[in-house]
Structures are given as C-alpha cells and as structure tokens.
Design a protein around this motif. Structure first.
Motif, PDB file in Angstrom:
ATOM      1  N   GLU A   1       1.006  -1.222  -0.020  1.00  0.00           N
ATOM      2  CA  GLU A   1      -0.056   0.026  -0.155  1.00  0.00           C
ATOM      3  C   GLU A   1       0.940   1.529  -0.158  1.00  0.00           C
ATOM      4  O   GLU A   1       2.028   1.249   0.857  1.00  0.00           O
ATOM      5  N   LYS A   2       0.605   2.347  -0.704  1.00  0.00           N
ATOM      6  CA  LYS A   2       1.277   3.420  -0.586  1.00  0.00           C
ATOM      7  C   LYS A   2       0.599   4.283   0.541  1.00  0.00           C
ATOM      8  O   LYS A   2      -0.730   4.101   0.724  1.00  0.00           O
TER       9      LYS A   2
ATOM     10  N   CYS B   1       5.372   6.716   2.176  1.00  0.00           N
ATOM     11  CA  CYS B   1       5.966   5.482   2.449  1.00  0.00           C
ATOM     12  C   CYS B   1       5.126   4.433   1.831  1.00  0.00           C
ATOM     13  O   CYS B   1       4.281   4.775   0.860  1.00  0.00           O
ATOM     14  N   GLU B   2       5.871   3.259   1.926  1.00  0.00           N
ATOM     15  CA  GLU B   2       4.581   2.088   1.649  1.00  0.00           C
ATOM     16  C   GLU B   2       4.745   0.904   2.820  1.00  0.00           C
ATOM     17  O   GLU B   2       5.663   0.995   3.595  1.00  0.00           O
ATOM     18  N   ARG B   3       3.565   0.624   2.921  1.00  0.00           N
ATOM     19  CA  ARG B   3       3.317  -0.555   3.783  1.00  0.00           C
ATOM     20  C   ARG B   3       3.500  -1.775   3.192  1.00  0.00           C
ATOM     21  O   ARG B   3       2.790  -1.847   2.094  1.00  0.00           O
ATOM     22  N   VAL B   4       4.156  -2.913   3.704  1.00  0.00           N
ATOM     23  CA  VAL B   4       4.276  -3.985   3.111  1.00  0.00           C
ATOM     24  C   VAL B   4       4.229  -5.003   3.908  1.00  0.00           C
ATOM     25  O   VAL B   4       4.518  -5.162   5.038  1.00  0.00           O
ATOM     26  N   ARG B   5       3.315  -6.172   3.363  1.00  0.00           N
ATOM     27  CA  ARG B   5       2.952  -7.163   4.305  1.00  0.00           C
ATOM     28  C   ARG B   5       3.088  -8.443   3.540  1.00  0.00           C
ATOM     29  O   ARG B   5       2.402  -8.649   2.569  1.00  0.00           O
TER      30      ARG B   5
ATOM     31  N   THR C   1      12.544   0.714  -5.607  1.00  0.00           N
ATOM     32  CA  THR C   1      14.072  -0.097  -5.830  1.00  0.00           C
ATOM     33  C   THR C   1      13.967  -1.167  -4.874  1.00  0.00           C
ATOM     34  O   THR C   1      14.767  -2.468  -5.249  1.00  0.00           O
ATOM     35  N   HIS C   2      13.609  -0.986  -3.629  1.00  0.00           N
ATOM     36  CA  HIS C   2      13.853  -2.075  -2.509  1.00  0.00           C
ATOM     37  C   HIS C   2      12.655  -2.735  -1.796  1.00  0.00           C
ATOM     38  O   HIS C   2      12.626  -3.346  -1.054  1.00  0.00           O
ATOM     39  N   ARG C   3      11.493  -2.634  -2.783  1.00  0.00           N
ATOM     40  CA  ARG C   3      10.463  -3.378  -2.309  1.00  0.00           C
ATOM     41  C   ARG C   3      10.611  -4.844  -2.345  1.00  0.00           C
ATOM     42  O   ARG C   3      10.096  -5.491  -1.360  1.00  0.00           O
ATOM     43  N   GLY C   4      11.287  -5.450  -3.326  1.00  0.00           N
ATOM     44  CA  GLY C   4      11.572  -6.755  -3.083  1.00  0.00           C
ATOM     45  C   GLY C   4      12.232  -7.248  -1.721  1.00  0.00           C
ATOM     46  O   GLY C   4      11.898  -8.195  -1.310  1.00  0.00           O
TER      47      GLY C   4
ATOM     48  N   ALA D   1       5.824  -4.351   7.173  1.00  0.00           N
ATOM     49  CA  ALA D   1       7.150  -3.218   7.225  1.00  0.00           C
ATOM     50  C   ALA D   1       6.572  -1.932   6.688  1.00  0.00           C
ATOM     51  O   ALA D   1       5.730  -1.938   5.959  1.00  0.00           O
ATOM     52  N   VAL D   2       7.298  -0.836   7.119  1.00  0.00           N
ATOM     53  CA  VAL D   2       6.915   0.353   6.901  1.00  0.00           C
ATOM     54  C   VAL D   2       8.321   1.038   6.097  1.00  0.00           C
ATOM     55  O   VAL D   2       9.240   0.946   6.718  1.00  0.00           O
ATOM     56  N   SER D   3       8.268   1.290   4.913  1.00  0.00           N
ATOM     57  CA  SER D   3       9.319   1.679   4.055  1.00  0.00           C
ATOM     58  C   SER D   3       9.253   3.101   3.876  1.00  0.00           C
ATOM     59  O   SER D   3       8.192   3.596   3.136  1.00  0.00           O
ATOM     60  N   VAL D   4      10.252   3.858   4.017  1.00  0.00           N
ATOM     61  CA  VAL D   4      10.261   5.343   3.894  1.00  0.00           C
ATOM     62  C   VAL D   4      10.846   5.735   2.638  1.00  0.00           C
ATOM     63  O   VAL D   4      12.009   5.427   2.199  1.00  0.00           O
ATOM     64  N   ASP D   5      10.076   6.704   1.811  1.00  0.00           N
ATOM     65  CA  ASP D   5      10.450   7.280   0.591  1.00  0.00           C
ATOM     66  C   ASP D   5      10.976   8.465   0.823  1.00  0.00           C
ATOM     67  O   ASP D   5      10.417   9.617   0.415  1.00  0.00           O
ATOM     68  N   TYR D   6      12.175   8.649   1.575  1.00  0.00           N
ATOM     69  CA  TYR D   6      12.758  10.123   2.065  1.00  0.00           C
ATOM     70  C   TYR D   6      13.180  10.704   0.635  1.00  0.00           C
ATOM     71  O   TYR D   6      13.486  10.232  -0.152  1.00  0.00           O
ATOM     72  N   ARG D   7      13.426  11.985   0.947  1.00  0.00           N
ATOM     73  CA  ARG D   7      13.890  13.074   0.107  1.00  0.00           C
ATOM     74  C   ARG D   7      15.211  12.788  -0.559  1.00  0.00           C
ATOM     75  O   ARG D   7      16.093  12.462   0.410  1.00  0.00           O
ATOM     76  N   LEU D   8      15.512  13.126  -1.556  1.00  0.00           N
ATOM     77  CA  LEU D   8      16.652  12.950  -2.325  1.00  0.00           C
ATOM     78  C   LEU D   8      17.244  14.089  -3.401  1.00  0.00           C
ATOM     79  O   LEU D   8      16.632  15.170  -3.439  1.00  0.00           O
TER      80      LEU D   8
END
Length: 363
Positions: free
Chosen positions: A67-68, A76-80, A119-122, A135-142
């Motif tokens: 989920e976005k 972020c993305e929530r991944v289960r 890129t890191h979802r897998g 998991a909560v994956s953070v899409d931080y600023r670049l």
C-alpha cells in the motif's frame, strides 16, 4: 561492564558459494564501468534516478500486499508478505500494521542520491516474510533538490508518527547502505530528542562514514564488484553538501558515546570484500564499546547488502539470521521458520499482489 563485554559478537561465514562467485563476476563486468563513469551533477543524478527506479510493477514475493501511504507527512509504503498475514494467510490482506502490532521500519539505500521504496520493495518484502512482520518503507527526500539532513528529518517524522500507534519496544529499525547510515542516524536523533528506543537495529552494509576513512575503502577497491571508490566519494560530496563529513550528523560512526550508549541491540551484516566492510565493522565495535549488545556478521565473497541478492545461499543465511535476531528481541514476533528464508530467496517465488484499492492509507 568488563572489557570483554565491550566487544561485538563476531561471526564469519565462508567460503563464498558458486552462485555468489558467478554473480560477482557478472557484476564486475557489466556494472562497475557504469558506476565508475557516472557523474553526480544535478542532471546526472536525475538520469540515474530514472534509470535505476522501476515502475510500480516490481516483482516481489507472491502474496505480498503493498500500500502507498503518507505517514508523518512523508511518502511511504506499507508492505506485508504472506507469512506476516497471520489472520488470513490464504489471501492477500491490507499491508497496514494494526495498532500495537510489531513492525519493521525500513530505510532504503542508494548512496543518498537514488533509490526509493520501489527499488527496495523486493528486499523489504523478503524481510517481512522471514520476520513474519509488516514493514513500513520510507520514501525519503533525495538530491538534487534535497540533501542531508532532509532524509533524517523524514525518517524521524515517520518514527514519531509510528510511535503514536505502536510501542517502541515492538519496532525494528533497519536499513541498507546509505539507508543503514540513515537507520543509525534515526535512532541517534531519537535518543537525542528523548524518544523511546526501538527494540532492535539492523544495519546491512551500512555506509557509516562519509569521510571514507575506513581502510577497506582502499584495500577492497579492486575486489568489490559493486561499489567503486570514486563513485562512493562522489555520492558523499553530494550527500554532505559541503558539510564536514566527519560530523556525526553526516557520519553516525562518529556520534558521541553517550548517544551511542542509548541505542538498542544491533545486528550488522557486511561482505568481507566490500569497500564498506570497515564502515560496518567499526560501527559494531563503537556500539559495543558504548555498552550496546552488538553482533557483527561477515560474509566472505558476498556482494554489498548480503540479503539483497536473491538466489544466493548467502542471502538465504543472512535473512534467516535477521529473523532469529528479531525474534529474540521483539515481543510478539513470530517464531523463526527455517523454510521462510528459502522461500524468500527463491527467484521462482517472485510475483506481485498490490494492496486492495480501498485499503486504509492508500493514496
């Protein structure tokens, strides 16, 4: 505390598997020339981000829900993964962690110049599967628009928001490479702000010293098939933006001992032949010297970020050991399952099941 207790627990693994040896050879031939020649100008950074960042249709473990979400004002993305769906294991479910549910908060790598939740979802899905946790994956600023401390601000905002629903003792903070730097920075800044510490910290080939003072930067320059020294230094110049790279807010290896001492038990995994070997090893030793239970795992011949290379025995073993580490420290974490690491690194298991359109937190 006795002097012996102020050393990390060290485990060494090897020799490298035939799969990893072959993978290293291919990576050296096809990737290194590109990485050495890439210029980190604003135009070059944007082009690198476009080339490296896939679309939303990223192959991941079958049965994984994604989920976005916007958490603490940050994308972020929530991944289960399937094994983290305890209530309905036979069908996809929303990835959103329930209130109070233990979870992994993940910070992706990419040299602080590229990388994203896509890129890191897998890798995040595989970590969710072996730990049995959402998991909560953070899409931080670049860059080029944003440099440090913007990523730290984003990670801290997400952590504060997660703390509103989940006790810190049920959170694992993890990250790889630059994301390992950021995961370390997050808990240091949380300690400085008086926030409660997570249950555990997992650092995968952390880029902990942007001043490049570790001996392995030079000693392993010819051996590492993934990170060229010149590329690492270019990324560091961009990320630091003219600031002193030995400032601990740039390089967490140099944080004051009184802050390091507040950190939770930490697992560090590195490849013996990668240029960032000493970044990880020195962090483990610095934390242990400050009184933090620290474990350092060194994999002979393994590529940068050991568990990221699905299809290799090293990735399987690294994931299994992460699951064991988390289960020992996290209340309510599922018992480790030896078969889960095999499933998580089986390339034939890749597929994608997105979260349902109406799921909470979806944007």
């Amino acid at each position: 505390m006795s002097p012996a207790a102020r050393e990390p627990t060290v485990h060494e693994f090897g020799p490298p598997s035939p799969q990893t040896v072959k993978l290293g050879g291919r990576t050296r031939r096809y990737w290194l020339p590109i990485a050495r020649g890439w210029r980190m100008t604003p135009r070059g950074i944007r082009m690198l981000q476009r080339v490296m960042d896939p679309t939303d249709h990223v192959p991941i473990l079958k049965g994984t829900a994604v989920e976005k979400a916007t958490i603490g004002g940050v994308r972020c993305e929530r991944v289960r993964a399937r094994r983290a769906m305890k209530d309905h294991p036979e069908q996809p479910a929303p990835a959103s962690p329930r209130d109070g549910e233990p979870l992994v908060l993940y910070l992706h790598g990419g040299g602080y110049v590229f990388g994203s939740v896509r890129t890191h979802r897998g890798l995040v899905a595989r970590l969710s599967h072996v730990t049995g946790l959402p998991a909560v994956s953070v899409d931080y600023r670049l860059p080029p628009e944003w440099i440090l401390p913007a990523p730290i601000e984003d990670a801290l905002a997400v952590y504060r928001a997660v703390l509103e629903h989940t006790d810190a003792s049920r959170i694992v903070v993890a990250g790889d490479s630059a994301g390992g730097n950021l995961a370390h920075q997050l808990v240091l800044h949380a300690a400085e702000a008086g926030l409660p510490m997570p249950a555990a910290l997992v650092l995968l080939s952390p880029w902990s010293d942007l001043s490049a003072s570790g001996e392995s930067i030079r000693l392993n320059a010819a051996e590492d098939p993934f990170i060229p020294e010149v590329g690492l230094r270019r990324c560091a110049r961009v990320a630091a933006g003219g600031k002193d790279p030995r400032d601990w807010r740039i390089s967490p290896l140099f944080a004051p001992e009184e802050l390091q001492a507040q950190l939770p038990p930490t697992l560090v995994q590195v490849g013996a032949g990668e240029v960032l070997r000493d970044d990880g090893a020195r962090v483990a030793h610095a934390l242990a010297a400050a009184g933090v239970p620290a474990t350092l795992e060194v994999y002979e011949g393994a590529l940068h970020v050991v568990p990221a290379w699905a299809g290799t025995p090293e990735a399987r073993d690294a994931l299994h050991r992460i699951a064991d580490f988390v289960a020992d420290l996290l209340p309510g974490a599922p018992e480790p399952d030896a078969a889960a690491a095999d499933e998580a690194t089986d390339r034939d298991a890749d597929g994608i099941v997105p979260g349902p359109p109406g799921a909470p937190g979806r944007t």
